[in-house]
Design an enzyme around this catalytic site. Structure first.
Site, mmCIF file in Angstrom:
data_model
loop_
_atom_site.group_PDB
_atom_site.id
_atom_site.type_symbol
_atom_site.label_atom_id
_atom_site.label_comp_id
_atom_site.label_asym_id
_atom_site.label_seq_id
_atom_site.Cartn_x
_atom_site.Cartn_y
_atom_site.Cartn_z
ATOM 1 N N GLY A 179 -7.694 7.285 -0.383
ATOM 2 C CA GLY A 179 -6.934 8.483 -0.017
ATOM 3 C C GLY A 179 -5.583 8.178 0.615
ATOM 4 O O GLY A 179 -5.102 8.926 1.459
ATOM 5 N N CYS B 27 -2.297 8.465 -8.473
ATOM 6 C CA CYS B 27 -3.446 8.269 -7.594
ATOM 7 C C CYS B 27 -4.461 9.376 -7.842
ATOM 8 O O CYS B 27 -4.155 10.554 -7.678
ATOM 9 C CB CYS B 27 -3.051 8.283 -6.125
ATOM 10 S SG CYS B 27 -4.507 8.065 -5.070
ATOM 11 N N GLY C 13 -7.451 -4.989 -14.017
ATOM 12 C CA GLY C 13 -8.552 -5.943 -14.132
ATOM 13 C C GLY C 13 -8.152 -7.398 -14.285
ATOM 14 O O GLY C 13 -8.994 -8.245 -14.596
ATOM 15 N N ILE D 224 -1.868 -0.121 -15.736
ATOM 16 C CA ILE D 224 -2.272 1.242 -15.440
ATOM 17 C C ILE D 224 -2.795 1.362 -14.007
ATOM 18 O O ILE D 224 -3.172 0.350 -13.415
ATOM 19 C CB ILE D 224 -3.403 1.716 -16.394
ATOM 20 C CG1 ILE D 224 -4.585 0.750 -16.343
ATOM 21 C CG2 ILE D 224 -2.886 1.876 -17.803
ATOM 22 C CD1 ILE D 224 -5.799 1.146 -17.177
ATOM 23 N N LYS E 240 0.845 -1.197 0.000
ATOM 24 C CA LYS E 240 0.000 0.000 0.000
ATOM 25 C C LYS E 240 0.884 1.252 0.000
ATOM 26 O O LYS E 240 1.899 1.294 0.689
ATOM 27 C CB LYS E 240 -0.889 -0.031 1.250
ATOM 28 C CG LYS E 240 -1.765 1.198 1.452
ATOM 29 C CD LYS E 240 -2.966 1.194 0.555
ATOM 30 C CE LYS E 240 -3.758 2.496 0.642
ATOM 31 N NZ LYS E 240 -4.680 2.676 -0.487
#
Lengths: 301, 248
Positions: free
Chosen positions: A70, A128, A242, A189, A43
């Protein structure tokens, strides 16, 4: 057959977990054999701990989901002291995804990871869509992206992967600028900026209004961008977007990816990475490839 | 893990009971108040994408049940799952209800009974003093009632329209139980009211919270709960929270 060497680091296999979808890896340790994961992209880490956005933060969409977490994280110092030693118990490689709101902040995080055993590479999050400052701002401008890449390269001894945003007019231009600035690899991506609305309350479903769209819904966009970018640069491209099955992963390798990251699929199928690794092996055998590297970009046009 | 569905039937109203045959190892880990992430679609499709967090309602032998209400596409699709099919369930997840008190008051609003019944049953069987207050709009949605009766758990039912039990909200007689430890599960306005009354009465109170979740294991940070100690993840630091730490 799946062992992959990229920027001087050897990976057990080229199937990694994408940042933000696998925590620090340890959260999944009871359900997933971390030794079977090529690398864990943790993360996004910032120099100071971040609380993240106000909830609601997620919303399910057709074959996908929106998120606006966030960049909640405990900060790079905590990561180095408490989490890296735990991750070192496993064979998976560790990629530290980092974030800053200024060039200096990015460089500071990179510096904090300098010489840290158990961190194999850095992935720059310049894409982000869910934070106000930094993040995406660097990802949409070739000049800024290059300047940031250079600064981080200077601050660290680790290989640097730069994660590209799809929310741009020309991803190739940005990819080339980042390559010239000295990046060791690109990953593509990140999520597509999206929105969903509650028609009864007439309010956005996500408190942040917009969120990043991920999951099977974005796969064709991702395959196209990986294809375009890998044609345009000579550094390795890591495909993300995906990927939920081994068939999805094969598409990305054929499009030119040297490795892939599995993201949202971890949420609905914790075994996704292991299944993809197994599926890739049998596909290679069946198709007569002796090594995964032969599959990279082997598209018949 | 894939578990075989034993039954999946409508109990009443929009409420269904899904029972799966789990394995001994999984069942032995279950504590009262935990939940599972249940896949609602077949594995060859990707929509709806995410699993649904459902409270573990009951455990009998290796059989684990979930009482769920149809709210949207996911739960609607789950009703189509038939006995004999396999569903993927990740469980047990989350923290659990503290087990060392002597007197428990469970306050269930509607389908909130799904997250409390097992605790009531197990604590009753352990010889503790257990009372369940069970509120609903009307009698046709009281899906937990047959189970509470079957296990002989002391229950007071409240319906808003007075069609069963006492007329009114489940919170109306709470102060009478101030020497109990309260555990509440239900809609947000109810939980808010329970929290306030608990503070007034100085009763120890826990809330079982429900949030939209993606992973259920603490990785996605999507199911955030605002607390006095900052954001917490409903799936791992919860779903059971001390009422006084939850900020609504």
């Amino acid at each position: 057959m799946l062992k992959t060497e990229l920027f001087g680091v050897e990976f057990e296999n080229p199937v990694w977990t994408a940042s933000g979808t696998f925590g620090f890896g340890l959260e999944y340790a009871p359900y997933v054999d971390l030794n079977r994961v090529g690398a864990v992209c943790v993360k996004g880490l910032s120099i100071k701990p971040r609380e993240g956005n106000e909830p609601p933060r997620i919303w399910e969409t057709p074959c996908g989901m929106l998120n606006a977490i966030g960049l909640q994280n405990p900060g790079v110092e905590y990561f180095v002291e408490k989490i890296v030693p735990e991750l070192q118990k496993y064979r998976c490689r560790v990629v530290a995804n980092i974030y800053g709101s200024t060039v200096e902040e990015y460089a500071a995080v990179a510096k904090a990871l300098k010489g840290v055993d158990g961190v194999d590479a850095i992935e720059l999050n310049i894409s982000c869509p869910n934070v106000k400052k930094g993040g995406l701002a660097f990802g949409v401008d070739p000049v800024e992206a290059a300047r940031l890449t250079e600064a981080v390269k200077k601050a660290t001894d680790k290989p640097v992967i730069v994660k590209l945003s799809p929310n741009v007019t020309d991803i190739v231009e940005i990819a080339k600028a980042i390559e010239s600035a000295g990046a060791d690899a690109l990953s593509a991506i990140n999520t597509l900026l999206g929105m969903a609305i509650d028609i009864r309350k007439r309010k956005p479903r996500i408190k942040n209004r917009f969120g990043g769209l991920s999951g099977p819904a974005i796969k064709p966009v991702a395959v196209r961008m990986v294809y375009q970018v890998s044609k345009a640069v000579s550094i390795p491209v890591i495909g993300i977007g995906g990927i939920s099955t081994w068939e999805d992963a094969v598409e990305f390798f054929l499009a030119g990816a040297s490795a892939v990251q599995v993201g949202t699929a971890n949420f609905f199928n914790p075994k996704a990475v292991e299944e993809i690794v197994e599926g890739l092996e049998s596909y290679l055998n069946e198709m007569g490839y002796s090594h995964i590297s032969e599959l990279v970009g082997d598209l018949r046009e | 893990m894939g578990f075989k569905v034993v039954e999946n039937y409508r109990v009443c109203g929009r409420d269904y009971l899904l029972t799966v045959e789990a394995d001994r190892e999984t069942v032995e880990k279950i504590r009262a108040g935990q939940f599972g992430m249940v896949q609602v679609r077949s594995s060859i499709q990707f929509d709806p994408l995410l699993r649904r967090p459902l409270g573990i309602f009951n455990v009998e032998g290796n059989r684990v049940s979930f009482l769920y209400r149809v709210y949207g596409r996911g739960t609607e699709l789950l009703t189509k799952t038939e006995a004999g099919e396999e569903v993927e369930v990740l469980m047990p997840l989350g923290n659990s209800i503290p087990e060392d008190r002597e007197k428990y008051l469970f306050i269930a609003g509607g389908i909130g009974i799904g997250g409390l019944f097992l605790a009531a049953r197990w604590f009753e069987e352990a010889g503790k003093d257990v009372v369940v207050l069970y509120g609903e709009r009307s009698s046709e949605n009281l899906s937990g009632l047959p189970f509470l009766e079957k296990y002989g758990i002391e229950t007071v039912v409240y319906t808003e329209d007075g069609s069963y039990g006492k007329r009114g909200l489940v919170t109306k007689e709470l102060p009478e139980f101030k020497d109990y430890t309260w555990v509440a599960c239900g809609p947000t306005p109810m939980l808010k009211a329970v929290k306030e009354i608990a503070e007034e009465e100085k009763a120890e109170c826990f809330l079982s919270l429900d949030r939209r979740m993606a992973c259920g294991v603490g990785a996605c940070l999507g199911c955030t709960v605002k607390t006095t100690e900052g954001y917490k993840r409903c799936c791992v630091e919860g779903p059971i929270f001390r009422a006084d730490e939850v900020i609504f």
